[in-house]
Design a protein around this motif. Sequence first.
Motif, short mmCIF file in Angstrom:
data_model
loop_
_atom_site.label_atom_id
_atom_site.label_comp_id
_atom_site.label_asym_id
_atom_site.label_seq_id
_atom_site.Cartn_x
_atom_site.Cartn_y
_atom_site.Cartn_z
N ASP A 150 40.77 39.59 39.19
CA ASP A 150 40.85 39.30 37.75
C ASP A 150 42.60 38.98 37.63
OD1 ASP A 150 41.58 38.82 34.92
OD2 ASP A 150 41.28 41.00 34.37
N PRO A 151 42.73 37.52 37.23
CA PRO A 151 44.13 36.99 37.63
C PRO A 151 44.96 37.91 36.41
CG PRO A 151 42.55 35.17 36.37
CD PRO A 151 41.85 36.41 36.71
N PHE A 152 44.44 38.34 35.34
CA PHE A 152 45.41 39.16 34.40
C PHE A 152 45.62 40.47 34.59
CE2 PHE A 152 43.75 35.07 32.31
CZ PHE A 152 44.84 34.45 31.93
N ARG A 153 44.71 40.97 35.54
CA ARG A 153 44.90 42.40 36.04
C ARG A 153 44.89 43.28 34.73
NH1 ARG A 153 46.76 43.54 40.65
NH2 ARG A 153 47.83 45.49 40.01
N ARG A 154 43.80 43.00 33.91
CA ARG A 154 43.68 43.94 32.82
C ARG A 154 43.47 45.34 33.69
NH1 ARG A 154 41.03 38.99 32.12
NH2 ARG A 154 41.43 38.10 29.65
N PRO A 155 43.60 46.46 32.65
CA PRO A 155 43.25 47.68 32.83
C PRO A 155 41.93 47.80 33.08
CG PRO A 155 44.73 47.49 30.95
CD PRO A 155 44.50 46.43 31.15
N THR A 156 41.66 48.78 33.91
CA THR A 156 40.17 49.29 34.18
C THR A 156 40.02 50.79 33.62
OG1 THR A 156 40.38 49.93 36.39
CG2 THR A 156 39.77 47.72 35.97
N HIS A 205 37.36 49.38 40.78
CA HIS A 205 38.58 49.29 40.23
C HIS A 205 39.47 48.20 41.08
CE1 HIS A 205 42.66 50.26 39.12
NE2 HIS A 205 42.95 50.46 40.31
N ALA A 206 39.30 48.39 42.41
CA ALA A 206 40.20 47.65 43.45
C ALA A 206 39.67 46.14 43.29
CB ALA A 206 40.05 48.13 44.76
N TYR A 207 38.59 45.99 43.15
CA TYR A 207 37.84 44.59 43.05
C TYR A 207 38.40 43.82 41.94
CZ TYR A 207 34.67 40.85 42.94
OH TYR A 207 33.99 39.50 43.04
N PHE A 208 38.60 44.65 40.86
CA PHE A 208 39.07 43.62 39.62
C PHE A 208 40.66 43.47 39.75
CE2 PHE A 208 34.80 44.35 37.67
CZ PHE A 208 34.59 43.52 36.97
#
Length: 215
Positions: free
Chosen positions: A195-201, A188-191
Amino acid sequence: TPENPNYFMLDDGSSFYGISVYYPWNVTRGGLDRFAALNGNMFGYWDCTYDNSGNGGGKYLLESMESGVGRYDQRKAARIDEVLSWAEERDMKVMLAMWVHGYLRMEGVPWSGGRWFSDNPYSRIVDVENFYTDSLALSYQKKHYRYLIARWGYSPSLGIWEIINEMHGTTGWVRNQSASKKWVEDIHAYFKVHDPFRRPTTASFGGSEGASHYA
């Protein structure tokens, strides 16, 4: 939304109310059209070998037994391209599951139907119970996640990263729940960083025990 983390909001500030199904394999244009006719706007899709439809690439994992660990099977990549493009045409969002329980399960531990040895190339470098903790496996996983972001992070139809589906059905969870939970937190922290758009995980379980929710 900033006011309530239980609700979604688009980048332009408008609200997004998801009417969704799990459509994990054998996705077709016709199936999506029928879903759209019911006002559906979001579905979950698996990276897994259950998907035998489409352009012929659907039956492989992104890291397949043929490509091996650290290489990305372009037959499956093309299938994900296809599914995301169909979703975009219909203004739908996709929740993409990166890991599915059967591929991280040794036969009978905890369930039957394990595909670890038959379909997951990580079985060549690590024991299944150490998938969540082994340093070599984790280094290849991070490359995998980086590829996902670089390849599909642009897509407006990619809505949610599902880190793992039904984690309670994996051997690593049975052997070491605390390490499994830490793995979810770390991915979760990696994404959130990459991820430049910080999508939900998210990560799913088959019940309330151990379930976690992320934003």
